[in-house]
Scaffold this motif. Structure first.
Motif, PDB file in Angstrom:
ATOM      1  N   PRO A 121     -56.320  16.121 -21.248  1.00 21.18           N
ATOM      2  CA  PRO A 121     -57.110  16.606 -22.387  1.00 21.18           C
ATOM      3  C   PRO A 121     -56.279  16.894 -23.628  1.00 21.18           C
ATOM      4  O   PRO A 121     -56.808  16.839 -24.745  1.00 21.18           O
ATOM      5  N   LEU A 122     -54.993  17.200 -23.474  1.00 14.89           N
ATOM      6  CA  LEU A 122     -54.148  17.486 -24.636  1.00 14.89           C
ATOM      7  C   LEU A 122     -54.137  16.338 -25.637  1.00 14.89           C
ATOM      8  O   LEU A 122     -53.975  16.549 -26.842  1.00 14.89           O
ATOM      9  N   THR A 127     -52.110  14.725 -32.617  1.00 16.50           N
ATOM     10  CA  THR A 127     -52.174  13.681 -33.639  1.00 16.50           C
ATOM     11  C   THR A 127     -51.559  12.380 -33.148  1.00 16.50           C
ATOM     12  O   THR A 127     -52.132  11.311 -33.320  1.00 16.50           O
ATOM     13  N   LYS A 128     -50.390  12.487 -32.524  1.00 19.19           N
ATOM     14  CA  LYS A 128     -49.680  11.292 -32.073  1.00 19.19           C
ATOM     15  C   LYS A 128     -49.076  11.522 -30.687  1.00 19.19           C
ATOM     16  O   LYS A 128     -48.805  12.650 -30.284  1.00 19.19           O
ATOM     17  N   ARG A 153     -46.620  15.322 -35.948  1.00 24.40           N
ATOM     18  CA  ARG A 153     -46.880  14.599 -37.194  1.00 24.40           C
ATOM     19  C   ARG A 153     -46.100  13.288 -37.253  1.00 24.40           C
ATOM     20  O   ARG A 153     -46.623  12.260 -37.703  1.00 24.40           O
ATOM     21  N   GLU A 154     -44.842  13.301 -36.785  1.00 18.38           N
ATOM     22  CA  GLU A 154     -43.989  12.123 -36.912  1.00 18.38           C
ATOM     23  C   GLU A 154     -43.984  11.232 -35.672  1.00 18.38           C
ATOM     24  O   GLU A 154     -43.552  10.073 -35.737  1.00 18.38           O
ATOM     25  N   GLY A 155     -44.408  11.776 -34.534  1.00 17.05           N
ATOM     26  CA  GLY A 155     -44.408  10.981 -33.315  1.00 17.05           C
ATOM     27  C   GLY A 155     -43.047  10.844 -32.671  1.00 17.05           C
ATOM     28  O   GLY A 155     -42.825   9.927 -31.865  1.00 17.05           O
ATOM     29  N   TRP A 188     -47.581  15.235 -25.561  1.00 15.55           N
ATOM     30  CA  TRP A 188     -48.550  15.635 -26.581  1.00 15.55           C
ATOM     31  C   TRP A 188     -48.393  17.119 -26.887  1.00 15.55           C
ATOM     32  O   TRP A 188     -48.099  17.927 -25.998  1.00 15.55           O
ATOM     33  N   ARG A 189     -48.632  17.455 -28.139  1.00 17.91           N
ATOM     34  CA  ARG A 189     -48.471  18.844 -28.573  1.00 17.91           C
ATOM     35  C   ARG A 189     -49.620  19.733 -28.090  1.00 17.91           C
ATOM     36  O   ARG A 189     -50.785  19.418 -28.330  1.00 17.91           O
ATOM     37  N   PRO A 190     -49.321  20.860 -27.443  1.00 20.02           N
ATOM     38  CA  PRO A 190     -50.370  21.837 -27.136  1.00 20.02           C
ATOM     39  C   PRO A 190     -50.862  22.476 -28.438  1.00 20.02           C
ATOM     40  O   PRO A 190     -50.065  22.728 -29.342  1.00 20.02           O
ATOM     41  N   PRO A 191     -52.152  22.708 -28.574  1.00 15.53           N
ATOM     42  CA  PRO A 191     -52.693  23.277 -29.820  1.00 15.53           C
ATOM     43  C   PRO A 191     -51.991  24.578 -30.192  1.00 15.53           C
ATOM     44  O   PRO A 191     -51.760  25.453 -29.353  1.00 15.53           O
TER      45      PRO A 191
END
Length: 291
Positions: A121-122, A127-128, A153-155, A188-191
């Motif tokens: 789900p993350l 974003t990337k 943002r940059e991946g 993936w980034r956690p919110p």
């Protein structure tokens, strides 16, 4: 006016304890020593007519009662934090993640699988995909916890303030991003840059393990408590840092060196001296040859 700490403050305090290596309980049940002291002051002070300070000095210190088997052992029982209960849905999702990870025969295939994989789900809040950076042929692989805002943002991993510090640390021992490979347990980034949940970590771990297997480095540098815990099965980064461990994968033992996460060093600059010792140990191992 003092306020009662809320849940976020309590979580942050526990996280700080974990980073410091505080993982032992003094007693089975928590004790509010401040409440005990205040109550003793109120009773003793009023009865004797003396001041609370005088009363506290006269009151004997409490003794800790232990079971006979614990009194002379020299050790205290560990603080056990129960793991999150597994559910059938979680078990199915983890099994699917393991199956998909095994399909990858190269790093490019693994990246492609993650780009189309919707089992975590993350991915929906990120974003990337933050897959990796550096040289996939390098002898040294760095593994962190999860991407932050700049990375999302940059991946690319470790491009924010913590990444800039990591670059300086690499330079100090004659390395750079062309001579190492950098990834995270979670791609993936956690919110809100929150700490990943155990369920999220469990879902992403098969892909991280496969990534390590495909890179096949000589040395793993584990940045912080999360990669150390999930890859080595050991907790307490302050106790484990700077010590060499074996990470077993695909019938091979890879040398693994836990060290402090650069983000932690930004918050606690006084700990940089320990990270510097760890990086010197890394350099010495590279100079000696690890194969």
């Amino acid at each position: 006016m003092n306020s009662i700490p809320g849940r976020n403050e309590a979580v942050q305090l526990l996280a700080w304890y974990a980073e410091m290596g505080v993982d032992l309980a003094m007693e089975d049940e928590p004790q509010d020593r401040f409440a005990e002291t205040a109550a003793a002051h109120a009773v003793t002070g009023n009865a004797s007519g003396g001041s609370p300070i005088q009363a506290s000095r006269e009151r004997p210190l409490p003794t800790l009662e232990r079971a006979p088997s614990e009194r002379f052992s020299g050790e205290r029982p560990p603080l056990v934090v129960p793991a999150a209960a597994s559910t059938p849905a979680q078990d199915v999702a983890v099994a699917d993640a393991r199956s998909r990870a095994r399909e990858a025969k190269s790093l490019d295939e693994l990246r492609s699988i993650l780009e189309t994989y919707d089992g975590v789900p993350l991915k929906k809040t990120a974003t990337k995909l933050v897959f990796a950076d550096g040289n996939p042929q390098a002898k040294v692989m760095f593994v962190g916890e999860a991407p932050g805002m700049e990375e999302d943002r940059e991946g690319l991993p470790f491009v924010g303030r913590a990444g800039q510090l990591l670059d300086k640390m690499l330079t100090a021992v004659g390395l750079d991003r062309t001579s190492v490979y950098i990834a995270n347990i979670l791609p993936w980034r956690p919110p809100g840059n929150r700490k990943p949940t155990p369920q999220e970590t469990e879902l992403c771990l098969p892909f991280a393990r496969r990534q390590i297997e495909l890179v096949n480095p000589d040395i793993l540098v584990l940045l912080g408590g999360t990669p150390t815990s999930v890859l080595l099965g050991k907790d307490g980064i302050m106790k484990l840092r700077g010590q060499w461990h074996d990470y077993e994968i695909d019938g091979r033992a890879i040398k693994a060196l836990p060290t402090l996460h650069p983000a932690f060093l930004l918050r606690t600059p006084s700990q940089k001296k320990f990270a510097w010792r760890d990086f010197r140990a890394l350099k010495a191992e590279l100079n000696a040859g690890v194969r």
